[in-house]
Enzyme design. Structure first.
Site, short mmCIF file in Angstrom:
data_model
loop_
_atom_site.label_atom_id
_atom_site.label_comp_id
_atom_site.label_asym_id
_atom_site.label_seq_id
_atom_site.Cartn_x
_atom_site.Cartn_y
_atom_site.Cartn_z
CB CYS A 160 30.06 24.76 48.53
SG CYS A 160 29.79 25.03 46.84
CG HIS A 243 24.86 24.74 48.56
ND1 HIS A 243 24.39 26.05 48.31
CD2 HIS A 243 26.10 24.81 47.71
CE1 HIS A 243 25.22 26.57 47.42
NE2 HIS A 243 26.19 25.93 47.15
N1 LIG Z 1 30.63 30.67 46.65
C1 LIG Z 1 30.71 29.49 47.16
O1 LIG Z 1 29.97 29.04 47.96
C2 LIG Z 1 32.26 28.83 46.89
C3 LIG Z 1 32.18 27.72 47.86
C4 LIG Z 1 33.46 26.83 47.78
C5 LIG Z 1 34.47 27.19 46.69
N2 LIG Z 1 34.26 28.20 46.05
C6 LIG Z 1 35.33 28.71 45.14
O2 LIG Z 1 36.21 29.78 45.79
C7 LIG Z 1 36.54 30.87 44.88
C8 LIG Z 1 36.01 32.14 45.11
O3 LIG Z 1 34.75 31.87 45.01
P1 LIG Z 1 33.51 33.33 45.22
O4 LIG Z 1 32.41 32.62 45.05
O5 LIG Z 1 34.11 34.06 46.46
O6 LIG Z 1 33.84 34.34 43.84
P2 LIG Z 1 33.63 35.87 43.62
O7 LIG Z 1 32.83 36.34 44.77
O8 LIG Z 1 33.72 36.20 42.45
O9 LIG Z 1 35.16 36.39 44.26
C9 LIG Z 1 36.33 36.35 43.39
C10 LIG Z 1 37.49 37.12 44.03
O10 LIG Z 1 38.64 36.78 43.35
C11 LIG Z 1 39.12 38.05 43.12
N3 LIG Z 1 39.67 37.94 41.67
C12 LIG Z 1 39.15 37.99 40.44
N4 LIG Z 1 40.13 37.97 39.55
C13 LIG Z 1 41.20 38.02 39.99
C14 LIG Z 1 42.56 38.30 39.36
N5 LIG Z 1 42.77 38.23 38.20
N6 LIG Z 1 43.70 38.52 40.21
C15 LIG Z 1 43.46 38.49 41.56
N7 LIG Z 1 42.10 38.34 42.05
C16 LIG Z 1 41.29 38.15 41.38
C17 LIG Z 1 38.06 39.07 43.07
O11 LIG Z 1 38.43 40.29 43.21
P3 LIG Z 1 37.87 41.61 42.60
O12 LIG Z 1 36.86 42.26 43.58
O13 LIG Z 1 38.90 42.70 42.47
O14 LIG Z 1 37.21 41.18 41.20
C18 LIG Z 1 37.40 38.32 44.33
O15 LIG Z 1 37.93 38.94 45.36
C19 LIG Z 1 36.31 30.19 43.34
O16 LIG Z 1 37.19 29.33 43.14
C20 LIG Z 1 34.91 29.28 43.79
O17 LIG Z 1 34.72 28.28 42.74
C21 LIG Z 1 33.01 29.10 46.01
#
Ligand SMILES: NC(=O)c1ccc[n+]([C@@H]2O[C@H](COP(=O)([O-])OP(=O)(O)OC[C@H]3O[C@@H](n4cnc5c(N)ncnc54)[C@H](OP(=O)(O)O)[C@@H]3O)[C@@H](O)[C@H]2O)c1
Length: 350
Positions: A160, A243
């Site tokens: 990000c 950010h």
């Molecule tokens: N947050 C940011 O600003 C941002 C920006 C760019 C990229 N990212 C990347 O985008 C990705 C998601 O980030 P996030 O911030 O949205 O994370 P998050 O809020 O922790 O969400 C993770 C998601 O993945 C699911 N999940 C977890 N374990 C799983 C499994 N074993 N099988 C299938 N689904 C599973 C979770 O489902 P449950 O609800 O069932 O646990 C939830 O829907 C990450 O790789 C992160 O590094 C994040």
């Protein structure tokens, strides 16, 4: 074949899936795809224990925007390639944690799916692009190296904070960037949900975000195709969305502030007609008190523009601040834009 013909050939919206739909990035995917002109959101999935349950009941909605009504009654499914295929899905958006993406994304690719991923797991593979269409559209060609159109592929978007910096630096490459010194002030939504413990971040600032500084250096060079030295500090601050970054750049020759402003103002990727591409990817705000994280969901399209401000020149260095919406341009929006770009370029092969 032009864009209109490609879309006409599709004759109907492309069916898509979102993995990690309950997470913070997943919620932005849901918001952007619920009523998308080219994509039909057919399948949503989170962890297996939630399969069969209603999205509205399982998600903890944290966005400042409403959950789309059309999604409220939707049920979460499994990540099952046979099921996805039965549903007529080819394009899959991933907001999975990197630890899960590492196995799930290559597996789906091997089953012929087109993955547009936010996770870092596959970003550093030589044949996997970190795509930002207004910066490095040629990187889409790497999908051919992965075997497209006979086989599936993975296209990633950058980390990000790297995305914001890459967009702001892109039109400045012509001045030959030698060194980038950057400090980030990253919001807590960047850590996902539930993310950080409130006792750690409330009224506090965390001076280290694991792996973030390494990602910035490596990804910036891969995206911009430059050899500059990059010196990042990445800091977590108690802000919900957006950010901020402060940046100092050294160029090979002398560059004046007016040339920087002109480069940002002329930076356009017009004519593509992608629903979620900003006409002006960088907007300079000529006020000392802007940009601010409060503006994260501003811009046109909302959250897809990078805002810069406080431009200055000290000795031979150019400095400025920037704001990127980590969840939209720096997250799900980047992936949606990448998929739109893919359809605009390769829709006839879908
Ligand atoms: N947050 C940011 O600003 C941002 C920006 C760019 C990229 N990212 C990347 O985008 C990705 C998601 O980030 P996030 O911030 O949205 O994370 P998050 O809020 O922790 O969400 C993770 C998601 O993945 C699911 N999940 C977890 N374990 C799983 C499994 N074993 N099988 C299938 N689904 C599973 C979770 O489902 P449950 O609800 O069932 O646990 C939830 O829907 C990450 O790789 C992160 O590094 C994040």
């Amino acid at each position: 074949m032009n864009l209109d013909q490609s879309i006409e050939k599709l004759n109907k919206k492309s069916k898509v899936a979102v993995l990690g739909a309950t997470g913070v990035v997943g919620q932005v995917f849901i918001s952007m795809l619920a009523d998308h002109p080219w994509f039909d959101l057919v399948h949503i999935a989170a962890s297996a224990s939630k399969a069969g349950k209603g999205y509205k009941d399982e998600v903890h909605w944290v966005l400042p925007t409403q959950m789309p009504q059309s999604i409220e009654q939707k049920k979460l499914g499994l990540i099952d390639s046979a099921k996805l295929r039965d549903e007529g899905i080819k394009i899959v958006f991933s907001a999975l944690p990197a630890s899960e993406a590492k196995t799930i994304e290559p597996e789906l690719r091997s089953q012929g799916f087109y993955l547009f991923s936010n996770a870092s797991a596959m970003r550093y593979e030589e044949d996997v692009p970190i795509l930002i269409p207004e910066i490095n559209p040629d990187q889409l060609d790497l999908i051919n190296k992965q075997g497209f159109p006979e086989k599936g592929f993975i296209v990633t978007n950058a980390n990000c904070s790297t995305t914001g910096l890459a967009v702001a630096l892109s039109p400045l490459r012509k001045f030959v960037i030698e060194e980038v010194v950057v400090s980030t002030y990253q919001s807590i939504s960047g850590a996902g949900y539930p993310g950080l413990a409130s006792l750690d971040i409330m009224g506090n600032t965390l001076p280290h975000i694991p792996n973030e500084e390494d990602k910035m250096g490596v990804e910036l060079k891969k995206i911009l195709q430059i050899e500059a030295n990059v010196f990042p500090f990445c800091i977590r601050i108690p802000v919900l969305f957006g950010h901020m970054e402060t940046v100092w750049i050294t160029f090979k020759g002398n560059v004046e502030k007016e040339e920087i402003l002109e480069a940002w103002s002329n930076f356009k990727f017009g004519g593509k007609g992608l629903p979620n591409m900003a006409d002006h990817p960088v907007e300079y705000l000529n006020r000392e008190d802007l940009p601010q994280p409060k503006m994260s969901f501003w811009g046109s399209p909302s959250g897809m523009q990078v805002f810069t401000g406080r431009l200055k020149k000290e000795k031979n260095r150019i400095g400025f601040t920037l704001l990127v919406n980590n969840l939209v341009k720096g997250g799900a929006g980047g992936s949606v834009e990448n998929a739109e770009f893919f359809v605009s370029e390769c829709g006839d092969k879908l």
